[in-house]
Design an enzyme around this catalytic site. Structure first.
Site, short mmCIF file in Angstrom:
data_model
loop_
_atom_site.label_atom_id
_atom_site.label_comp_id
_atom_site.label_asym_id
_atom_site.label_seq_id
_atom_site.Cartn_x
_atom_site.Cartn_y
_atom_site.Cartn_z
N LYS A 1 96.23 8.17 22.74
CA LYS A 1 96.04 9.45 22.05
C LYS A 1 94.94 9.34 20.99
O LYS A 1 94.10 10.23 20.84
CB LYS A 1 97.36 9.93 21.44
CG LYS A 1 98.38 10.32 22.50
CD LYS A 1 99.79 10.49 21.95
CE LYS A 1 100.78 10.65 23.10
NZ LYS A 1 102.19 10.66 22.68
N GLN B 1 106.29 10.36 17.93
CA GLN B 1 106.30 9.56 19.16
C GLN B 1 107.74 9.21 19.54
O GLN B 1 108.47 8.63 18.75
CB GLN B 1 105.46 8.28 18.95
CG GLN B 1 105.24 7.47 20.20
CD GLN B 1 104.41 8.21 21.25
OE1 GLN B 1 103.45 8.90 20.93
NE2 GLN B 1 104.81 8.07 22.50
N ASP C 1 103.20 19.06 20.95
CA ASP C 1 103.89 18.43 22.07
C ASP C 1 104.72 19.45 22.85
O ASP C 1 105.22 19.14 23.94
CB ASP C 1 104.85 17.32 21.55
CG ASP C 1 104.31 15.92 21.80
OD1 ASP C 1 103.33 15.80 22.58
OD2 ASP C 1 104.85 14.96 21.22
#
Lengths: 368, 368
Positions: free
Chosen positions: B98, B142, B167
């Site tokens: 990322k 995460q 997300d």
């Protein structure tokens, strides 16, 4: 003889009345002899999954829970606020049903009627007030809005606090259902009514192939999710689906929520399938049978329209033909409609119970 | 000869390298002559749907958009905050990917690493701070958390403000996807990557029978929803599904997200189907071919594990056999993985664009 009713609960009043009526038909030769014979002799004739009867049972249980709440929490009574903008005739009927059910189980239901000139800001203000009122446990906005001003209905349903969203229409609650969190939010009422109907028929959902016709925000989509999270393999169909008949033919459980009278032909239905019909449409027609049927089945789900001579309510499924193949089938009306109201009442009682838990937790914290 | 690549975009670098490799195999007699012949002669041999190549294209477009934003808004640069608790090895790899992609398109990515001793309150505090920081446009946590304390992951994802939830894991955004509101929130990254892959193959989604294997919160469930709202008839399968082979055999588009190596047999796949494989599992094995394949395809999706001698990454689909029947198929790795990162970057740029619009609107209001 007609196939025997195996469960008093499921095929109570409505089924007995229907059976009497068929006997009447047969003896009175109202149908042709061929038609009567097929009704009498077939072994495939489906059992009626009466939402009216099951809803009555649920409401009875809820009224006991409400009494218990009152005793345990110094007279606390669950309270619902129904906000209605304008005066659509169908909305008036639905609101009446909700008010009646609330009265039946002993909860308070406030009906807040706003003029059709209400604007978005005003409606949002009223919802904010209800959100903050500790005496109100559930808030619903009767949809569709009957309003001369443009109001964003998603904004409205998202403004109702998730913990008071007893219709299960806030996108936070919808998201929970989507990802299988069925415990912490509120399940939308018609979908959870469909699920309850299938559960009470004793049909195994896990491993079944469940076909949902329709993908609406209020019914089709959450029904698909609920059955998926109850371990069915789910196929969702809609207006762009090809070979609908073939897909329906593979359904162990079929839930139809389109709003197109008799879209699903009886011969498409798999033998032994459970058929849940969420459609309800008033169509012209002067047949005596459906009008009588309506008068028998609408004890909880009355519609003035059905009582008018020359019109009748029908579902999305060709009921008479489908019944010849289904193991269980819901009538329209008297199937999903009463269950929707019952599940709404269940959500309100649950909201009040959750609120008391929060109060108890706060008391414990203060005591430390 | 191998079937010709019809699109440079889709079957660019990775496909060309693969074609060379197959030529090498054939000339070098690394496989048996029968195996080589079937690779060369078959007409059913699927085209590679290279996520690596498509992701590169998307990142290139995004970097242009980022430059445009900087010019139009006085140097404004989209900013992502990645919160990581602990130091799981797989999470480290994903975070690196990322960060690398963010650098490629010219956006700022802050990596906030917290010790595994972090508790829920501390994590919530950091998220609240990031939510309120106007310079941060996107916040991701995460997952899974590598933490010695019990932390409610749903609470964590629901704490990220919906307008920074790049997300797409906040239940408000999940609810929007569920009910077909695909414009106002953020689409979850892997599912939107799957959709983009199928779109770029030129396959018609509307009216297709799309079968999704898996119902996870992050992949299976939102993939089903996205395809449904793109007018596919969608069947969702999972661990309780019976006759999986028969259902797969009817899929025009097949998306598999289970995490069980080679669960889907090649002979199940319908001829001409599009196959998207979201699974990625490291398994032991000393075959040279997959290791080489990995080194060619992982330019954006590198995994240290795959480079270790004796281990390789595989998907949920028996790639070699399925490729003989599919029209398009994604490799693993180099398929869905790079697309996930690219769609995350797209969401961050979109979050920044939305933020500038809010700023513009506020300026207009102030000007009145």
């Amino acid at each position: 003889m007609l196939s025997c009713c195996q469960s008093r609960v499921l095929v109570g009043y409505a089924e007995r009345r229907l059976r009497c009526y068929y006997k009447q038909i047969i003896h009175g030769n109202k149908f042709s002899s061929q038609s009567s014979a097929s009704l009498v002799e077939t072994k495939e004739y489906g059992k009626l999954l009466s939402g009216s009867d099951i809803a009555k049972e649920i409401l009875l249980t809820l009224s006991q829970e409400v009494n218990k709440l009152k005793v345990q929490h110094s007279g606390l009574t669950p309270q619902l606020a129904i906000v209605q903008v304008g005066a659509r005739e169908d909305s008036n009927v639905y609101v009446k049903m909700k008010l009646k059910a609330a009265k039946t189980i002993g909860i308070i239901a406030k009906h807040i009627v706003l003029p059709s000139s209400t604007n978005e800001i005003e409606l949002l203000g009223i919802l904010s007030h209800l959100n903050l009122d500790p005496h109100v446990h559930g808030v619903i906005v009767q949809m569709p809005l009957d309003c001369v001003n443009s109001i964003n209905s998603s904004l409205i349903t998202d403004t109702v606090f998730p913990n008071k969203d007893v219709d299960g229409l806030n996108s936070r609650n919808q998201g929970k259902v989507a990802v299988g969190d069925l415990a912490t939010g509120f399940l939308p009422c018609t979908p959870s009514g469909c699920l309850e109907l299938v559960k009470r028929s004793g049909t195994q959902i896990e491993g079944s192939h469940t076909v949902i016709i329709g993908r609406s925000r209020i019914v089709g989509t959450p029904v698909s999710e609920l059955f998926k999270w109850h371990n069915a393999t789910v196929t969702t169909c809609h207006s762009k689906t090809k070979n609908l008949d073939e897909i329906v033919a593979n359904a162990d459980i079929l839930v139809v929520a389109i709003g197109q009278p008799n879209l699903i032909k009886g011969e498409w239905v798999k033998k032994g399938a459970v058929v849940i019909d969420c459609g309800i449409t008033s169509i012209p027609g002067n047949t005596i049978f459906p009008v009588l049927l309506v008068s028998w089945l609408t004890e909880i789900h009355p519609s003035d329209a059905t009582r008018k001579s020359g019109s009748r309510l029908v579902g999305d499924v060709d009921f008479e033909q489908a019944r010849m193949r289904a193991s269980w089938i819901t009538p329209v009306p008297g199937g999903v409609g009463p269950m929707t109201v019952a599940m709404l009442m269940k959500n309100i009682v649950m909201a009040a119970v959750k609120a008391t838990r929060t109060l108890d937790e706060n008391s414990v914290r203060r005591a430390y």
